[in-house]
Every structure is written in structure tokens, then in C-alpha cells.
Design a protein around this motif. Structure first.
Motif, PDB file in Angstrom:
ATOM      1  N   ILE A 133       5.690   3.754  -1.991  1.00 47.83           N
ATOM      2  CA  ILE A 133       5.072   2.801  -2.892  1.00 47.83           C
ATOM      3  C   ILE A 133       5.181   1.185  -2.476  1.00 47.83           C
ATOM      4  N   ASN A 134       6.358   1.189  -1.619  1.00 45.00           N
ATOM      5  CA  ASN A 134       6.773  -0.203  -1.175  1.00 45.00           C
ATOM      6  C   ASN A 134       5.873  -0.757  -0.115  1.00 45.00           C
ATOM      7  N   ALA A 135       5.107   0.276   0.399  1.00 42.65           N
ATOM      8  CA  ALA A 135       4.320  -0.257   1.411  1.00 42.65           C
ATOM      9  C   ALA A 135       3.305  -1.270   1.290  1.00 42.65           C
ATOM     10  N   PHE A 136       2.911  -1.472  -0.017  1.00 42.82           N
ATOM     11  CA  PHE A 136       2.178  -2.793  -0.415  1.00 42.82           C
ATOM     12  C   PHE A 136       2.785  -4.066  -0.656  1.00 42.82           C
ATOM     13  N   GLY A 137       4.170  -3.727  -0.657  1.00 45.53           N
ATOM     14  CA  GLY A 137       5.094  -4.958  -0.523  1.00 45.53           C
ATOM     15  C   GLY A 137       5.588  -5.677  -1.788  1.00 45.53           C
ATOM     16  N   VAL A 138       4.632  -5.436  -3.000  1.00 45.57           N
ATOM     17  CA  VAL A 138       5.173  -6.190  -4.046  1.00 45.57           C
ATOM     18  C   VAL A 138       6.231  -5.554  -4.749  1.00 45.57           C
TER      19      VAL A 138
END
Length: 305
Positions: A133-138
């Protein structure tokens, strides 16, 4: 061997769940970890011949072949992949706080690239890799950000700010490259917090803002392993990024109340009923045929040492 992490018992596995037969010979990297060990156990229960690779082991493995090696090692990876039909790549440093930036980013991206290149050159047709889920960075961003909208989907704008999130975004790009260059099917699964129900219920992350950014999402370990086997057999071609989540949040409040209190200014693309999850799992359902079965309100499953 470091501290033992008990594995899941797959004695009641649903052998009729999958829409197609599993590849008969599968390599699992990161097989000494929590999700990796669970995936090995489930594949073994289905009758697949599994090669398990890890740089360390926290539980005994039922795999037919066990290799202690680093997934960044080109020679070891080719040796492990010989004679296999598919690969599940789960080996990674699983958080920004667990390594220095250069070391962590290099290990994560090197291992994924190494696995996909070796698999492509050896003619494997299917790879499943662990994204996050961290792949979008937020979620891990040091700035005061919230997601652009809810529910969070695979196309949500990226705001990359830490090495771990960048490594997962890079892995998803490596999946696109491998699918294009070798004609492989590569599925990148975006795992949220993944654990046992009791551990999810006890979740008291000190970074409350991060919980908001992740939509209070989670996934039961049993469903994480099931998602992987669904990704191994789904009738797909090309590269796909697929978000995963349980059907609900791990909070007791209704989802709308949570958003009203903690994210009132964030766009809601639809209404939410009860404690409905804030991750869009349409792709998981439509492309993989995967629907989560478990919630954090259940008792823990049977575990084996």
C-alpha cells in the motif's frame, strides 16, 4: 535460526477454490518470513512442488527444496528457478525504519529485478511479486498529506517521499518491464498491514496519521496467502498492480464517521456502508477472482510451530 514464527494450518484448505490448476513447480522467495511461509504452506497443501528460498528461517518449511540464499544473488536465483514453472517473490526489507535508505532501496529493487530477469530469461510465464500500500507514497510521507480520495485504488496519485515507498513503486515498474520484454504475466500485489486477527485488533500504531492515510486497512494472513495463489492462476496477460484489503477497517467506528472526524476534506468517490473498507478491491475481485474471507473480529486460526 531466529525466533520461530508459527505457521498457519492448511488442513481444511478448499481444494475447489481456484478457477484453474496451480503451476506444478513454484519458487517462493522470502519463504522464511510470515507471508512467505504461509504461501509455501498453502501451495504445499494444494500439492505443488515448492522451492523455498530465504536468507534466514523463522520456521521449518514443508517445501520440497529449501535454499538459504540472498535473492539479490544472480547465480543463486538462477539455480533456484531452474525447473520451476512460476515464481512468487516476497523477499524484501518490509519498512523504511528497518534499513538505511541506500541499503534498503538497493536490496529491495535489486532482488525484484534479479528475480524477474532470471525468470524471464529462463522462460517462466508467471510471476507474483509483493508490492505494498506504500507504493503510492502517502502513508509514510513526512509531509502533512492525505490520500487524494477514498477509496484508495491502484491509480491514486503518488506522493513518494521515502525509500521504501519508492522501492515498491520501482518494483511495479520492473514488473511492467518484464511483462513487456519477455511476455510474462506479472502480478504485483499491494499488501496492507497483514497479520493475525488478535494482532490487528491490538493495533496501536503511534503514527495515527499513518492509519488514516492507509484507510485503517488490513488483511488476514490466510487471505494474503489465498490472494497469492489466486494471482498464480488468474487468466491474465501482461503486468497488473492489484490492491488488497479485508472487507472492513480495523476500527470499531462506522467508516463514514471515521472520515468525518479524521479526513473531512478528502474526496469520497462513493458512499460507505457500516465499517466498509477504504481500499478499492475491484481488481482483486474481477481480475483474480479473489474475495477476502476473514476479518479481525474473528478468533485467531490454528497455528503450527
Amino acid at each position: 535460526m531466529s525466533a520461530i514464527v508459527p505457521g498457519l494450518s492448511w488442513s481444511d484448505v478448499d481444494l475447489d477454490e481456484l478457477s484453474a490448476p496451480l503451476p506444478s513447480r513454484v519458487l517462493v522467495t522470502g519463504a522464511g518470513g510470515s507471508i512467505g511461509g504461509d504461501v509455501v504452506g498453502l501451495l504445499h497443501a494444494y500439492g505443488a512442488v515448492v522451492t523455498a528460498l530465504s536468507d534466514s528461517w523463522r520456521r521449518p518449511s514443508p517445501a520440497a527444496r529449501v535454499i538459504t540464499a540472498d535473492a539479490t544473488d544472480e547465480g543463486e536465483m538462477r539455480n533456484a528457478l531452474e525447473g520451476t514453472d512460476a515464481v512468487v517473490h516476497l523477499a524484501a526489507i518490509p519498512g523504511a525504519e528497518l534499513a538505511e535508505p541506500y541499503q534498503g532501496y538497493r536490496i529491495n529493487t535489486d532482488s525484484t529485478f534479479n528475480v524477474l530477469v532470471a525468470a524471464g530469461e529462463l522462460g517462466l510465464r508467471r510471476a507474483v511479486i509483493a508490492s505494498s500500500i506504500n507504493a503510492f507514497g502517502v502513508p509514510a510521507n513526512r509531509h502533512e498529506l492525505l490520500p487524494a480520495y477514498f477509496p484508495i485504488d491502484e491509480e491514486i496519485p503518488r506522493e513518494l517521499d521515502d525509500w521504501y515507498s519508492l522501492s515498491k513503486a520501482s518494483d511495479e515498474l520492473s514488473a511492467q518491464m518484464a511483462a513487456s520484454h519477455w511476455g510474462m504475466t506479472v502480478v504485483a500485489l499491494r499488501f496492507p498491514l497483514t497479520s493475525l486477527p488478535s494482532q490487528i485488533r491490538a493495533r496501536t500504531h503511534p503514527l495515527r496519521h499513518r492509519q488514516i492515510r492507509e484507510g485503517w486497512s488490513y488483511l488476514d494472513r490466510r487471505d494474503a496467502a489465498r490472494a497469492v495463489v489466486h494471482a498464480l492462476v488468474a487468466p491474465l496477460t501482461g503486468a497488473h498492480v492489484i490492491g488488497l484489503s479485508a472487507a472492513d477497517t480495523f476500527r470499531e467506528e462506522p467508516t463514514t464517521d471515521l472520515l468525518d472526524q479524521y479526513a473531512p476534506g478528502v474526496l469520497r468517490r462513493r458512499a460507505f456502508m457500516g465499517r466498509e473498507a477504504l481500499i478499492d478491491t475491484t481488481r482483486a475481485r474481477d481480475l483474480l477472482g479473489f474475495v477476502p474471507r476473514h476479518t479481525c473480529s474473528e478468533p485467531d486460526p490454528e497455528l503450527i510451530p
